[in-house]
Motif scaffolding. Structure first.
Motif, mmCIF file in Angstrom:
data_model
loop_
_atom_site.group_PDB
_atom_site.id
_atom_site.type_symbol
_atom_site.label_atom_id
_atom_site.label_comp_id
_atom_site.label_asym_id
_atom_site.label_seq_id
_atom_site.Cartn_x
_atom_site.Cartn_y
_atom_site.Cartn_z
ATOM 1 N N VAL B 28 0.837 -1.208 0.000
ATOM 2 C CA VAL B 28 0.000 0.000 0.000
ATOM 3 C C VAL B 28 0.870 1.255 0.000
ATOM 4 N N ILE B 154 -3.614 2.260 7.058
ATOM 5 C CA ILE B 154 -4.695 2.177 6.065
ATOM 6 C C ILE B 154 -5.796 3.197 6.372
ATOM 7 N N ILE B 155 -6.097 3.371 7.656
ATOM 8 C CA ILE B 155 -7.128 4.359 8.008
ATOM 9 C C ILE B 155 -6.689 5.768 7.605
ATOM 10 N N ILE B 157 -4.560 6.615 5.302
ATOM 11 C CA ILE B 157 -4.574 6.750 3.839
ATOM 12 C C ILE B 157 -5.997 6.912 3.326
ATOM 13 N N ALA B 158 -6.943 6.177 3.919
ATOM 14 C CA ALA B 158 -8.341 6.291 3.483
ATOM 15 C C ALA B 158 -8.866 7.700 3.780
ATOM 16 N N LEU B 159 -8.520 8.227 4.953
ATOM 17 C CA LEU B 159 -9.011 9.559 5.322
ATOM 18 C C LEU B 159 -8.421 10.643 4.424
ATOM 19 N N TRP B 161 -7.260 10.237 1.392
ATOM 20 C CA TRP B 161 -7.164 9.636 0.053
ATOM 21 C C TRP B 161 -6.966 10.668 -1.047
ATOM 22 N N LYS B 162 -7.891 11.649 -1.077
ATOM 23 C CA LYS B 162 -7.881 12.637 -2.153
ATOM 24 C C LYS B 162 -6.597 13.468 -2.092
ATOM 25 N N LYS B 165 -3.592 11.535 -3.219
ATOM 26 C CA LYS B 165 -3.678 11.312 -4.656
ATOM 27 C C LYS B 165 -3.132 12.535 -5.393
ATOM 28 N N SER B 227 -6.776 3.534 -6.997
ATOM 29 C CA SER B 227 -7.397 2.643 -6.017
ATOM 30 C C SER B 227 -7.095 1.179 -6.341
ATOM 31 N N ILE B 231 -4.806 -1.629 -4.091
ATOM 32 C CA ILE B 231 -5.315 -2.944 -3.694
ATOM 33 C C ILE B 231 -4.457 -4.061 -4.276
ATOM 34 N N SER B 234 -1.093 -4.341 -2.592
ATOM 35 C CA SER B 234 -1.099 -4.998 -1.284
ATOM 36 C C SER B 234 -1.345 -6.497 -1.433
#
Lengths: 373, 374
Positions: B28, B154-155, B157-159, B161-162, B165, B227, B231, B234
């Protein structure tokens, strides 16, 4: 010869051999390729060792050195596909070859006298044990002769192809136009780099070779712009690191080669901080002075802009001017005192006035700034 | 040993789980380092973590993974900070600074490790394992720490994300559109260091850099979407962790870290070759197909040109076509072969050694020329 002197001598020869080539490596932005080669020669050493069964055989050294060239070739092949960026190609190739080397050693550990730590970390303290004997006469440690030969080869290479190396390093297009093949220069340099790394591995270990190849030239790079000076200076820095590192390691009874690398870092740090002109401290001092000079000119321009205007009592008043400049009051006071001492401004009726000398200085400086832009 | 063992053998299950986690986390995070062209940061950080591990052990006297990882984190982070200060404040280039700092830190690490070895009863055995990793010593505790760290990464990165990117694809735009670029950069760098440090125990400082690069490079070949890339990367990382563990446990003396690296490298090489659309084999095939179509169109074009200039009903012999003006000259048998292929497509018609262009052929070539002009 005393063992202590022998160890230091071997290390100095290693340092000189590394820094001679290292100068060109860092100028060509190939420092990380040297790191990669430092790792992949493990693979070469292992494979060559399976064939020769002798760590000091010249065949092993040459065979292992070719792995370095292979590394460069593989990295460039991957790079050419444009599917992967250059740093990723380096990062893909060297761990793979290195891993295969480690696996081979582990699988045949029982059969061969070779362990990963020795190749990777080296142990310079053992280097003098391997003697070079001619006609029954012991004429010194063999690694001194091996590295000495490599050092001479490097020096001859750099002096004979000095012009070609210089041009192809700084201006590859010009080199091409003059008929010098950048490809040949590149591969010959990298082959010597891996030869040096192989020769040095049992003295300082494969990873610390990188410290000697990259560290001293990078430190010398901060001190000079002249290529020849840079080569000599990095040799001197390497030698100093070796001697300092050896004795510090002896005092604390720790890894000798590791300590030498730490000394390379320490010398770089000193130069980085204190070098005249280019050191961090003199850069900061210069920046501060420039900022101060600029503030003085701004102050003078402010006075010129507002003198004789309706609001000059407000804009140029000794108690209010700092608000209009938007600066700290103490700073304004300091600037004013300096300007006053140089007879550039004076006070008349609580209003700041500018002298003719100040006016000339401010305008010529402002013009310089505008033209500069 | 076989696949079944992984579910029955407790130790092996722990090790496999740990390696899988390591692979997934670095996969990731690696996506971002590879996209930002910072691949070699992993190399520097992992080597530079060594002195931190030693110092943490010296200070705490314990081999608890939390302390060692904290030490590794601090020295890894410090090395990047120093590299950045050097390139910001001097003319030294990025790669020189990186190469020098990584080797100097590594040297310091060796110095500290040898110093620790000299301390009597220091119970230091195992610290050298950080050089090449010692997956087999992974404990349940270590795996729990790794899962917590991985989950946190991971949390975050998800928060973000934008933001991440944007930072990876267009840092300038990220800055001008008002995102705190410096802060985001700092967070991402910190995450990278954390991910590297967590993997050290399994694959070791020398090889950890590859776990950051290889899964992401492999994933990059299969997709253009961030995205999907995260995935896939990982999955590749995790898969090579598990496979590597199983293989290395099946043979005596086979070190886990290097085996994992060989597996993930194999995945990368395969991806570089066969990934649809981008892969080397696909590209070769496409080039060949394009070349073929080009040859055919050139020949169809010369018949068309002759047809316009000359008499419409007249056919052309092979000789006519071979001397027809044009930038491309083909040997006669190539022309004949291409003409036969054109005939099967109903674009030309052969009769009595003469070749005629069909209506369909005229349409085809006019269409092709129209597209070229666009």
């Amino acid at each position: 010869m005393n063992v202590q002197i022998e160890i230091q001598l071997i290390a100095i020869v290693v340092a000189l051999a590394c820094s001679t080539l290292g100068v060109f490596l860092i100028l060509r932005k190939m420092a990380m390729m040297a790191d990669a080669i430092g790792h992949t020669i493990l693979f070469g050493i292992v494979v060559a060792f399976f064939i020769t069964h002798d760590l000091n055989s010249p065949l092993l050294i040459i065979g292992a050195a070719l792995t370095g060239t292979l590394t460069v070739f593989l990295v460039e092949s991957i790079n050419k596909t444009k599917l992967v960026s250059e740093d990723s190609s380096i990062g893909l190739i060297f761990p793979l070859l290195f891993s295969i080397g480690v696996i081979l050693i582990s699988l045949y550990a029982g059969d061969v006298h070779l362990d990963t730590d020795a190749v990777l970390l080296g142990e310079i303290a053992f280097a003098p044990f391997n003697r070079f004997v001619v006609n029954g006469v012991d004429i010194g440690p063999s690694s001194l002769y091996i590295m000495g030969a490599i050092l001479i080869m490097n020096i001859v290479y750099v002096s004979v192809f000095y012009k070609e190396l210089k041009i192809s390093t700084f201006d590859p297009n010009l080199a091409m136009a003059l008929g010098i093949s950048p490809g040949i220069m590149h591969y010959s340099l990298m082959t010597l780099v891996s030869l040096t790394a192989v020769g040095a591995f049992d003295a300082v270990g494969a990873i610390l070779v990188v410290a000697f190849m990259v560290g001293p030239p990078t430190a010398a790079y901060l001190l000079t712009d002249d290529l020849k000076d840079m080569i000599f200076l990095s040799g001197i820095i390497g030698t100093i690191s070796v001697v300092l590192g050896y004795w510090t390691a002896r005092i604390f009874d720790v890894a000798i080669a590791g300590m030498m690398a730490v000394m390379v870092g320490a010398i770089f740090l000193l130069i980085f901080l204190f070098a005249p002109d280019r050191g961090l401290l003199s850069i900061m001092r210069r920046k501060k002075r420039q900022k101060y000079d600029f503030a003085q000119i701004s102050f003078l321009m402010h006075v010129i802009n507002h003198e004789g205007a309706k609001d000059e009592r407000e804009e140029l008043g000794i108690n209010t001017i700092h608000e209009h400049l938007g600066w700290n009051k103490e700073f304004v006071k300091d600037i004013f005192n300096n300007l006053y001492k140089s007879n550039l401004v004076y006070i008349e009726d609580d209003i700041i006035r500018i002298t003719d000398k100040g006016r000339d200085l401010a305008i010529s400086n402002a013009e310089e700034i505008v033209n500069g832009i | 040993m076989s696949l079944i063992n992984i579910f029955s053998d407790y130790t092996l299950r722990t090790v496999a789980l740990g390696s899988a986690l390591l692979g997934a986390i670095s996969g990731v995070i690696g996506t971002y380092t590879v996209l930002r062209k910072q691949s070699l940061v992993g190399d520097a950080v992992s080597h530079a973590a060594l002195p931190g591990i030693g110092i943490a052990f010296l200070l705490t006297g314990s081999k608890n993974i939390e302390w060692l990882l904290l030490g590794a984190f601090i020295s890894g982070w410090l090395s990047l900070y120093i590299v950045n200060s050097i390139i910001k404040n001097s003319k030294v280039k990025y790669d020189s600074a990186l190469g020098m700092i990584l080797s100097v830190f590594f040297g310091l690490g060796l110095v500290i490790l040898t110093y620790i070895q000299k301390i009597p009863d220091s119970n230091q055995a195992g610290l050298e394992g950080f050089l090449f990793g010692q997956a087999s010593t992974l404990l349940k505790r270590d795996v729990i720490v790794m899962s917590i760290v991985g989950g946190a990464i991971i949390i975050i990165i998800a928060l973000l994300w934008k933001e991440f990117k944007l930072l990876s694809f267009d840092p300038e735009f990220c800055q001008v559109s008002g995102f705190p670029k410096e802060k985001l950069d700092l967070i991402l760098t910190t995450l990278i260091v954390i991910a590297i440090v967590t993997g050290l125990q399994t694959v070791g400082v020398v090889l950890m850099s590859d776990m950051i690069i290889a899964p992401a490079v492999s994933a990059r070949q299969w997709t253009d979407k961030l995205s999907v890339m995260v995935i896939l990367s990982s999955i590749f990382g995790g898969l090579s962790g598990v496979i590597g563990t199983i293989i290395s446990s099946s043979t005596r003396n086979l070190p886990t870290g290097p085996v994992i690296v060989v597996i993930i490298s194999a995945i990368s090489i395969i991806s570089l070759f066969i990934a649809p659309g981008r892969g080397i084999i696909w590209r070769r095939m496409r080039d060949k197909k394009n070349k073929k179509r080009l040859n055919r169109n050139i020949i169809l074009n010369s018949i068309y040109n002759l047809n316009i200039e000359g008499n419409r009903i007249q056919g052309y012999s092979l000789e006519d076509l071979s001397i027809s003006k044009g930038d491309f000259n083909f040997p006669i048998n190539t022309i004949e072969k291409e003409l036969e292929k054109l005939e099967t497509l109903d674009l030309v018609k052969g009769k009595d050694e003469k070749w005629y262009i069909t209506e369909k052929g005229i349409n085809e070539i006019e269409d092709f020329r129209g597209r070229l002009e666009e």
